[in-house]
Design a protein around this motif. Structure first.
Motif, PDB file in Angstrom:
ATOM      1  N   LEU A  19      50.545  37.972  35.073  1.00 57.57           N
ATOM      2  CA  LEU A  19      49.398  38.834  35.322  1.00 57.57           C
ATOM      3  C   LEU A  19      49.836  40.180  35.888  1.00 57.57           C
ATOM      4  N   GLU A  20      50.806  40.155  36.802  1.00 57.64           N
ATOM      5  CA  GLU A  20      51.290  41.394  37.401  1.00 57.64           C
ATOM      6  C   GLU A  20      52.127  42.194  36.414  1.00 57.64           C
ATOM      7  N   ARG A  21      52.887  41.491  35.583  1.00 57.51           N
ATOM      8  CA  ARG A  21      53.735  42.180  34.608  1.00 57.51           C
ATOM      9  C   ARG A  21      52.916  42.823  33.500  1.00 57.51           C
ATOM     10  N   CYS A  22      51.932  42.084  32.971  1.00 59.54           N
ATOM     11  CA  CYS A  22      51.111  42.619  31.884  1.00 59.54           C
ATOM     12  C   CYS A  22      49.823  41.814  31.776  1.00 59.54           C
ATOM     13  N   PRO A  23      48.685  42.380  32.153  1.00 60.34           N
ATOM     14  CA  PRO A  23      47.413  41.657  32.081  1.00 60.34           C
ATOM     15  C   PRO A  23      47.084  41.161  30.676  1.00 60.34           C
ATOM     16  N   ARG A  24      47.437  41.946  29.647  1.00 60.14           N
ATOM     17  CA  ARG A  24      47.125  41.517  28.278  1.00 60.14           C
ATOM     18  C   ARG A  24      47.940  40.276  27.900  1.00 60.14           C
ATOM     19  N   GLN A  25      49.169  40.199  28.375  1.00 61.43           N
ATOM     20  CA  GLN A  25      49.980  39.009  28.120  1.00 61.43           C
ATOM     21  C   GLN A  25      49.356  37.790  28.784  1.00 61.43           C
ATOM     22  N   PHE A  26      48.793  37.965  29.958  1.00 54.47           N
ATOM     23  CA  PHE A  26      48.080  36.885  30.639  1.00 54.47           C
ATOM     24  C   PHE A  26      46.910  36.417  29.786  1.00 54.47           C
ATOM     25  N   GLN A  27      46.170  37.353  29.232  1.00 50.03           N
ATOM     26  CA  GLN A  27      45.031  37.000  28.371  1.00 50.03           C
ATOM     27  C   GLN A  27      45.472  36.157  27.187  1.00 50.03           C
ATOM     28  N   TYR A  28      46.505  36.615  26.489  1.00 53.49           N
ATOM     29  CA  TYR A  28      46.960  35.893  25.293  1.00 53.49           C
ATOM     30  C   TYR A  28      47.515  34.508  25.639  1.00 53.49           C
ATOM     31  N   HIS A 104      56.566  18.229  46.542  1.00 52.42           N
ATOM     32  CA  HIS A 104      55.481  18.385  47.512  1.00 52.42           C
ATOM     33  C   HIS A 104      54.444  19.368  46.986  1.00 52.42           C
ATOM     34  N   TYR A 105      53.207  18.941  46.956  1.00 55.54           N
ATOM     35  CA  TYR A 105      52.118  19.682  46.294  1.00 55.54           C
ATOM     36  C   TYR A 105      51.155  20.244  47.332  1.00 55.54           C
ATOM     37  N   ARG A 106      50.841  21.542  47.210  1.00 62.22           N
ATOM     38  CA  ARG A 106      49.870  22.168  48.110  1.00 62.22           C
ATOM     39  C   ARG A 106      48.982  23.124  47.333  1.00 62.22           C
ATOM     40  N   THR A 107      47.747  23.279  47.829  1.00 67.20           N
ATOM     41  CA  THR A 107      46.822  24.229  47.221  1.00 67.20           C
ATOM     42  C   THR A 107      46.198  25.081  48.315  1.00 67.20           C
ATOM     43  N   LEU A 108      45.778  26.269  47.922  1.00 66.41           N
ATOM     44  CA  LEU A 108      45.131  27.190  48.847  1.00 66.41           C
ATOM     45  C   LEU A 108      44.096  28.002  48.079  1.00 66.41           C
ATOM     46  N   GLN A 109      42.870  28.013  48.593  1.00 68.48           N
ATOM     47  CA  GLN A 109      41.844  28.835  47.948  1.00 68.48           C
ATOM     48  C   GLN A 109      41.907  30.260  48.477  1.00 68.48           C
ATOM     49  N   VAL A 110      41.970  31.204  47.547  1.00 67.70           N
ATOM     50  CA  VAL A 110      41.872  32.620  47.864  1.00 67.70           C
ATOM     51  C   VAL A 110      40.857  33.217  46.891  1.00 67.70           C
ATOM     52  N   GLN A 111      39.809  33.787  47.418  1.00 64.57           N
ATOM     53  CA  GLN A 111      38.693  34.262  46.614  1.00 64.57           C
ATOM     54  C   GLN A 111      38.173  33.088  45.762  1.00 64.57           C
ATOM     55  N   ASP A 112      38.025  33.278  44.464  1.00 68.67           N
ATOM     56  CA  ASP A 112      37.531  32.198  43.597  1.00 68.67           C
ATOM     57  C   ASP A 112      38.662  31.515  42.838  1.00 68.67           C
ATOM     58  N   TYR A 113      39.842  31.485  43.442  1.00 66.69           N
ATOM     59  CA  TYR A 113      41.017  30.927  42.776  1.00 66.69           C
ATOM     60  C   TYR A 113      41.672  29.871  43.663  1.00 66.69           C
ATOM     61  N   LEU A 114      42.215  28.852  43.021  1.00 66.63           N
ATOM     62  CA  LEU A 114      42.923  27.795  43.723  1.00 66.63           C
ATOM     63  C   LEU A 114      44.413  27.958  43.412  1.00 66.63           C
ATOM     64  N   LEU A 115      45.139  28.479  44.363  1.00 60.97           N
ATOM     65  CA  LEU A 115      46.570  28.708  44.192  1.00 60.97           C
ATOM     66  C   LEU A 115      47.313  27.401  44.401  1.00 60.97           C
ATOM     67  N   ARG A 201      48.718  42.148  48.790  1.00 66.06           N
ATOM     68  CA  ARG A 201      49.022  42.261  47.364  1.00 66.06           C
ATOM     69  C   ARG A 201      48.308  41.173  46.565  1.00 66.06           C
ATOM     70  N   LEU A 202      48.264  39.977  47.108  1.00 65.95           N
ATOM     71  CA  LEU A 202      47.618  38.860  46.419  1.00 65.95           C
ATOM     72  C   LEU A 202      46.128  39.114  46.244  1.00 65.95           C
ATOM     73  N   ASN A 203      45.466  39.558  47.285  1.00 68.24           N
ATOM     74  CA  ASN A 203      44.028  39.824  47.197  1.00 68.24           C
ATOM     75  C   ASN A 203      43.725  40.970  46.235  1.00 68.24           C
ATOM     76  N   GLN A 204      44.572  41.972  46.206  1.00 68.68           N
ATOM     77  CA  GLN A 204      44.395  43.071  45.256  1.00 68.68           C
ATOM     78  C   GLN A 204      44.503  42.561  43.820  1.00 68.68           C
ATOM     79  N   LEU A 205      45.520  41.747  43.567  1.00 70.43           N
ATOM     80  CA  LEU A 205      45.753  41.232  42.218  1.00 70.43           C
ATOM     81  C   LEU A 205      44.610  40.322  41.773  1.00 70.43           C
ATOM     82  N   LEU A 206      44.136  39.472  42.664  1.00 71.36           N
ATOM     83  CA  LEU A 206      43.060  38.554  42.315  1.00 71.36           C
ATOM     84  C   LEU A 206      41.726  39.286  42.138  1.00 71.36           C
TER      85      LEU A 206
END
Length: 275
Positions: A19-28, A104-115, A201-206
């Motif tokens: 997503l950070e490298r190229c948003p269009r690549q993320f879409q595809y 070891h598995y962990r999750t964290l909600q930031v905005q409307d995303y589950l990291l 940076r994370l909040n900006q990207l999300l």
């Protein structure tokens, strides 16, 4: 009563990197599930890397691995070299009160995303926590680039946010078990300033992702990188993006709204993370 709860989209470090490298690549890649034909050599490396991860997981769980090693000379060589290079990791001190868990598995909600993060090995005690990650390709990347990679940033960030450890008491070490000579490690310490920078940076990207998703559902594609961007040099979508010709930079806008299947963003099966 009708629920208004927002369905969270799962995101991993690999998706953040793209997503950070190229948003269009993320879409595809993640929204439209477009993939280029598999590279047999790359698949073979992924398979071998996954086998090493499974071997380390079984060993950590106390399961027998001798048969596993006897069937694969490459894994046997890597394990022997790693045991010589890092005996303290494979053989903790007797009576140690240290917490250890593989995968070891962990999750964290930031905005409307589950990291979502999966640590190859987490070692923790009352004072500090260490994240360890195994890599099975030969050449370690540049340390400064590795520090900026979302695997490093997200793994450290999530542990600090989901535990009582101060950032200063958290570290992450990559072990490159196939490096020339003997296994090499690259360690990153963490601190509060880095933690705050990652949060920003994370909040900006999300926030940008949320905006792009809203526009995408109305038929507008994600942004492209500028013509001549280095991100296009090794991208499989150059023709689709008209980057191999002197044509228009923009793909035609869809004529009708697009429905996004949020399940497409769920994590795939666990594999070695490519940096």
């Amino acid at each position: 009563m009708q629920s208004t709860q927002t369905q969270l989209l799962r995101l991993s470090q690999g998706q953040l990197n793209i997503l950070e490298r190229c948003p269009r690549q993320f879409q595809y890649t993640y929204l439209e599930q477009l993939h280029s034909p598999a590279d047999p050599e790359h698949e073979e490396r992924q398979t071998l890397g996954s086998r090493f991860h499974l071997l380390m997981q079984q060993r950590e769980m106390g399961l027998p691995i001798d048969t596993f090693l006897q069937e694969d000379a490459q894994l046997q060589s890597w394990m022997r070299a790693f045991a010589d290079a890092a005996p303290d990791i494979l053989t903790p001190a007797p009576g140690s009160q240290t917490f250890r868990e593989s995968e070891h598995y962990r999750t964290l909600q930031v905005q409307d995303y589950l990291l979502t993060v999966i640590y190859d090995l987490l070692i923790a005690d009352n004072q500090q926590a260490q994240i360890l990650d195994w890599k099975t390709y030969p050449k370690p990347p540049n340390k400064s680039k590795l520090e900026q990679n979302w695997q490093t940033r997200l793994y450290l960030y999530v542990l600090a946010e989901t535990s009582d450890y101060l950032p200063e008491n958290i570290s992450m070490t990559y072990w490159f078990v196939q490096s020339e000579g003997q296994p090499q490690s690259i360690k990153f310490s963490y601190n509060t300033v880095q933690h705050q920078q990652t949060a920003k940076r994370l909040n900006q990207l999300l926030s940008r992702l949320t905006y792009w998703m809203e526009r995408y559902q109305l038929g507008e594609p994600f942004p492209q990188e500028p013509e001549g961007s280095k991100a296009c040099d090794y991208c499989q979508y150059t023709k689709r993006c008209d980057r191999s010709q002197h044509g228009s930079e923009q793909m035609p806008t869809a004529k009708s709204p697009i429905t996004v299947d949020t399940n497409l963003l769920n994590l795939a099966s666990i594999q070695e993370v490519t940096l």
